[in-house]
Enzyme design. Structure first.
Site, PDB file in Angstrom:
ATOM      1  CB  CYS A 119      37.811  25.845  27.259  1.00  0.00           C
ATOM      2  SG  CYS A 119      37.320  26.019  25.525  1.00  0.00           S
ATOM      3  CB  CYS A 121      38.104  30.051  23.745  1.00  0.00           C
ATOM      4  SG  CYS A 121      37.011  29.875  25.149  1.00  0.00           S
ATOM      5  CE  LYS A 194      30.403  26.126  25.138  1.00  0.00           C
ATOM      6  NZ  LYS A 194      31.758  26.344  25.653  1.00  0.00           N
ATOM      7  NE  ARG A 204      31.510  33.468  22.938  1.00  0.00           N
ATOM      8  CZ  ARG A 204      30.936  32.976  21.848  1.00  0.00           C
ATOM      9  NH1 ARG A 204      30.727  33.772  20.810  1.00  0.00           N
ATOM     10  NH2 ARG A 204      30.581  31.706  21.791  1.00  0.00           N
ATOM     11  NE  ARG A 216      33.451  30.094  21.497  1.00  0.00           N
ATOM     12  CZ  ARG A 216      34.599  30.780  21.491  1.00  0.00           C
ATOM     13  NH1 ARG A 216      35.500  30.547  20.569  1.00  0.00           N
ATOM     14  NH2 ARG A 216      34.841  31.684  22.420  1.00  0.00           N
ATOM     15  CD  GLU A 232      28.407  16.408  20.624  1.00  0.00           C
ATOM     16  OE1 GLU A 232      29.156  15.991  21.527  1.00  0.00           O
ATOM     17  OE2 GLU A 232      28.842  16.964  19.599  1.00  0.00           O
ATOM     18  CE  LYS A 247      28.262  27.464  28.216  1.00  0.00           C
ATOM     19  NZ  LYS A 247      29.698  27.524  28.216  1.00  0.00           N
ATOM     20  CE1 TYR A 312      29.002  33.432  35.250  1.00  0.00           C
ATOM     21  CE2 TYR A 312      27.012  32.911  34.002  1.00  0.00           C
ATOM     22  CZ  TYR A 312      28.395  32.903  34.116  1.00  0.00           C
ATOM     23  OH  TYR A 312      29.151  32.353  33.119  1.00  0.00           O
TER      24      TYR A 312
HETATM   25  C1  PBG Z   1      34.492  28.462  26.989  1.00  0.00           C
HETATM   26  C2  PBG Z   1      33.189  28.753  27.659  1.00  0.00           C
HETATM   27  C3  PBG Z   1      32.155  29.620  27.267  1.00  0.00           C
HETATM   28  C4  PBG Z   1      31.217  29.610  28.297  1.00  0.00           C
HETATM   29  C5  PBG Z   1      31.681  28.738  29.255  1.00  0.00           C
HETATM   30  N1  PBG Z   1      32.888  28.201  28.841  1.00  0.00           N
HETATM   31  C6  PBG Z   1      32.040  30.530  26.118  1.00  0.00           C
HETATM   32  C7  PBG Z   1      31.921  30.022  24.764  1.00  0.00           C
HETATM   33  O1  PBG Z   1      31.841  28.828  24.474  1.00  0.00           O
HETATM   34  O2  PBG Z   1      31.947  30.890  23.885  1.00  0.00           O
HETATM   35  C8  PBG Z   1      29.944  30.427  28.344  1.00  0.00           C
HETATM   36  C9  PBG Z   1      29.385  30.641  29.696  1.00  0.00           C
HETATM   37  C10 PBG Z   1      28.340  31.688  29.800  1.00  0.00           C
HETATM   38  O3  PBG Z   1      27.885  32.290  28.808  1.00  0.00           O
HETATM   39  O4  PBG Z   1      27.935  31.944  30.936  1.00  0.00           O
HETATM   40  N2  PBG Z   1      34.419  27.690  25.861  1.00  0.00           N
END
Ligand code: PBG
Length: 323
Positions: A119, A121, A194, A204, A216, A232, A247, A312
């Site tokens: 990604c 970001c 997602k 974040r 987003r 999707e 997710k 986690y």
């Molecule tokens: C990156 C990404 C995110 C997460 C995983 N990859 C954050 C988002 O989309 O803002 C979130 C993972 C988590 O909350 O454990 N795009």
């Protein structure tokens, strides 16, 4: 005579219950997320995620040994870079933090399955997952950068590419990029479904990836939608995805089941940061039994249809499963 069914017959002893148990959680189901940060001798606990750390490359070896000794077979790597710019250059440069971390991990343990989160970001100064023009997140120009990122991660030794950015066509672009670079055998674990979720808040903090403006919602999905998850997942399968991620997990168990029933692909539940923090917070306060709650939650994700779980809690669960 009163007629009724005696369901309790099959619950009368621990052994009998174990014989009729439908869902079993195993260590091999677990994928452990690792946050690698540029710098030295860094082990920063993420304030909103007690027990989760950002670590620097020099401390990675110890962490990988711990993970491996616990019997975990796979990790997913997230990078926290020093330098950010408007096009996320540090995501796809060969000496990027993720690329270096992957190399290091493979040196410590060749066999560990290393998944690279793909990604932009964390690497863009605006915190969005794509290229921006006049406040608009552009789809097609982002695809090329994602493919470049995936190829550089595969070159570094990643075993699986996991694109999480929700641009349309990202699986097609990454598949083509990998194939052309000679990585036809590297699978794609797509964040196919997602949602735009408030449960990503603590992540974040951990990855410094909050968007600097807006949200987003023009690329991640509306939590109210179920049928859209099928569209999707379908497009990602057609474009060449090998795994499908749903997710977050807990508020979307129905979607996990839906995806599992409709596609003959391994389904991965992402037990996200906010889900972790809620359980941690309550258990640190002594309000719930952490171990029992975590095992029940992860088992429910498998029961819903998940084959694998990114969590986690992986290290704790691996420990508990050995006891
Ligand atoms: C990156 C990404 C995110 C997460 C995983 N990859 C954050 C988002 O989309 O803002 C979130 C993972 C988590 O909350 O454990 N795009």
């Amino acid at each position: 005579m009163l007629e009724f069914k005696r369901h309790r017959r099959l619950r009368s002893s621990a052994n009998l219950r174990s014989m009729v148990r439908e869902t079993v959680l195993q260590k091999e189901d677990l994928i452990y997320p690792i946050f690698v940060k540029e710098g030295e001798n860094i082990k920063n606990e993420v304030p909103s995620m007690p027990g989760v750390f950002q670590i620097s490359l020099d401390l990675l070896e110890e962490e990988i040994k711990t993970v491996t000794d616990l019997g975990i077979v796979s990790v997913i790597v997230f990078g926290v870079p020093k330098d950010k710019d408007d096009v996320g250059t540090s995501a796809y440069c060969d000496h990027g933090i993720v690329q270096q971390a992957i190399q290091k991990i493979k040196m410590v343990n060749e066999e560990l399955v290393v998944i690279a989160d793909t990604c932009l970001c964390q690497f863009t100064n605006h915190g969005h997952c794509g290229v921006i023009e006049e406040g608009v997140i552009l789809n097609d120009p982002t695809l090329e950068l994602l493919a470049k990122t995936a190829v550089s991660q595969a070159k570094a030794g990643a075993d699986i590419i996991a694109p999480s950015n929700m641009m349309d066509g990202f699986v097609a672009a990454i598949r083509q990029g990998l194939d052309e670079a000679g990585f036809a055998n590297i699978p794609i674990m797509s964040y196919a479904v997602k949602y735009s979720s408030a449960f990503y808040g603590p992540f974040r903090d951990a990855a410094h990836s909050a968007p600097s403006f807006g949200d987003r919602k023009t690329y991640q999905m509306d939590p109210a939608n179920r049928l859209e998850s099928l569209r999707e997942a379908e497009s990602d399968v057609l474009e060449g995805a090998d795994f499908l991620i749903v997710k977050p997990a807990l508020s979307y168990l129905d979607v996990i089941r839906e995806v599992k029933d409709n596609f003959a692909y391994p389904v991965v539940a992402y037990n996200v940061s906010g889900e972790y923090s809620m359980i941690k917070g309550a258990s640190l306060n002594g309000w719930i039994d952490e171990r029992a709650v975590v095992m029940e939650k992860l088992t429910s994700m498998k029961r819903a249809g998940a084959d694998l779980i990114i969590t986690y809690f992986a290290k704790d669960v691996a420990k508990w499963l050995s006891e």
